[in-house]
Scaffold this motif. Sequence first.
Motif, PDB file in Angstrom:
ATOM      1  N   ARG A   1       0.788  -1.089   0.017  1.00  7.27           N
ATOM      2  CA  ARG A   1      -0.020   0.085  -0.044  1.00  7.27           C
ATOM      3  C   ARG A   1       0.818   1.205  -0.229  1.00  7.27           C
ATOM      4  O   ARG A   1       0.596   2.081  -0.768  1.00  7.27           O
ATOM      5  CB  ARG A   1      -1.032  -0.042   1.207  1.00  7.27           C
TER       6      ARG A   1
ATOM      7  N   SER B   1       0.900   4.010  -2.844  1.00 10.95           N
ATOM      8  CA  SER B   1       0.859   5.588  -2.817  1.00 10.95           C
ATOM      9  C   SER B   1       1.756   6.179  -3.147  1.00 10.95           C
ATOM     10  O   SER B   1       1.443   7.402  -3.870  1.00 10.95           O
ATOM     11  CB  SER B   1       0.590   5.540  -1.076  1.00 10.95           C
ATOM     12  N   ARG B   2       2.824   5.939  -3.071  1.00  6.62           N
ATOM     13  CA  ARG B   2       4.136   6.664  -3.709  1.00  6.62           C
ATOM     14  C   ARG B   2       4.252   6.696  -5.034  1.00  6.62           C
ATOM     15  O   ARG B   2       4.424   7.749  -5.513  1.00  6.62           O
ATOM     16  CB  ARG B   2       5.349   6.042  -2.932  1.00  6.62           C
TER      17      ARG B   2
ATOM     18  N   ALA C   1       1.758   6.335  -7.003  1.00  2.00           N
ATOM     19  CA  ALA C   1       0.698   7.201  -7.661  1.00  2.00           C
ATOM     20  C   ALA C   1       0.981   8.619  -7.475  1.00  2.00           C
ATOM     21  O   ALA C   1       0.615   9.448  -8.246  1.00  2.00           O
ATOM     22  CB  ALA C   1      -0.780   6.820  -7.028  1.00  2.00           C
ATOM     23  N   LYS C   2       1.560   8.932  -6.440  1.00  2.00           N
ATOM     24  CA  LYS C   2       2.006  10.489  -6.162  1.00  2.00           C
ATOM     25  C   LYS C   2       3.002  10.934  -7.338  1.00  2.00           C
ATOM     26  O   LYS C   2       2.610  12.038  -7.881  1.00  2.00           O
ATOM     27  CB  LYS C   2       2.497  10.766  -4.835  1.00  2.00           C
TER      28      LYS C   2
ATOM     29  N   THR D   1      -5.651  10.004  -8.396  1.00  2.00           N
ATOM     30  CA  THR D   1      -6.033  10.493  -6.920  1.00  2.00           C
ATOM     31  C   THR D   1      -7.045   9.659  -6.232  1.00  2.00           C
ATOM     32  O   THR D   1      -6.897   9.568  -5.107  1.00  2.00           O
ATOM     33  CB  THR D   1      -6.333  12.065  -7.184  1.00  2.00           C
TER      34      THR D   1
ATOM     35  N   LYS E   1      -5.077   6.605  -5.052  1.00  2.00           N
ATOM     36  CA  LYS E   1      -4.223   6.999  -4.157  1.00  2.00           C
ATOM     37  C   LYS E   1      -5.065   7.146  -2.668  1.00  2.00           C
ATOM     38  O   LYS E   1      -4.690   6.848  -1.634  1.00  2.00           O
ATOM     39  CB  LYS E   1      -3.404   8.235  -4.321  1.00  2.00           C
ATOM     40  N   ARG E   2      -6.197   8.095  -2.689  1.00  2.00           N
ATOM     41  CA  ARG E   2      -6.958   8.216  -1.298  1.00  2.00           C
ATOM     42  C   ARG E   2      -7.399   7.062  -0.901  1.00  2.00           C
ATOM     43  O   ARG E   2      -7.616   6.839   0.293  1.00  2.00           O
ATOM     44  CB  ARG E   2      -7.982   9.206  -1.785  1.00  2.00           C
TER      45      ARG E   2
ATOM     46  N   GLU F   1      -4.434   5.168   0.852  1.00  2.90           N
ATOM     47  CA  GLU F   1      -4.073   5.941   2.084  1.00  2.90           C
ATOM     48  C   GLU F   1      -5.246   5.850   3.095  1.00  2.90           C
ATOM     49  O   GLU F   1      -4.810   5.963   4.340  1.00  2.90           O
ATOM     50  CB  GLU F   1      -3.844   7.404   1.745  1.00  2.90           C
TER      51      GLU F   1
END
Length: 76
Positions: free
Chosen positions: A23, A27-28, A30-31, A57, A60-61, A64
């Motif tokens: 995860r 997340s990284r 996607a950013k 996004t 990613k949300r 997260e």
Amino acid sequence: MDIIDEALAFEQQKLKSLSTSDRIEISRKAKSLILGLNELYKRKKDEQLMDIMKRLTAIKRKVEKRLNGKHLIANL
């Protein structure tokens, strides 16, 4: 247009049964993709790039949210 292909391939990843480290990695990634697409968007102003960024996004949300444990908090 390599970053666009990479972003589209990233969207197709399965998000089931992920470990915490998976995860964090997602997340990284996607950013970094969102930031790269944003640089392209600044130059081209293409709405398709904006749509891709919005979808990334959302992914990613979602990841997260699970990392931060908000799924455990009951609505008051």
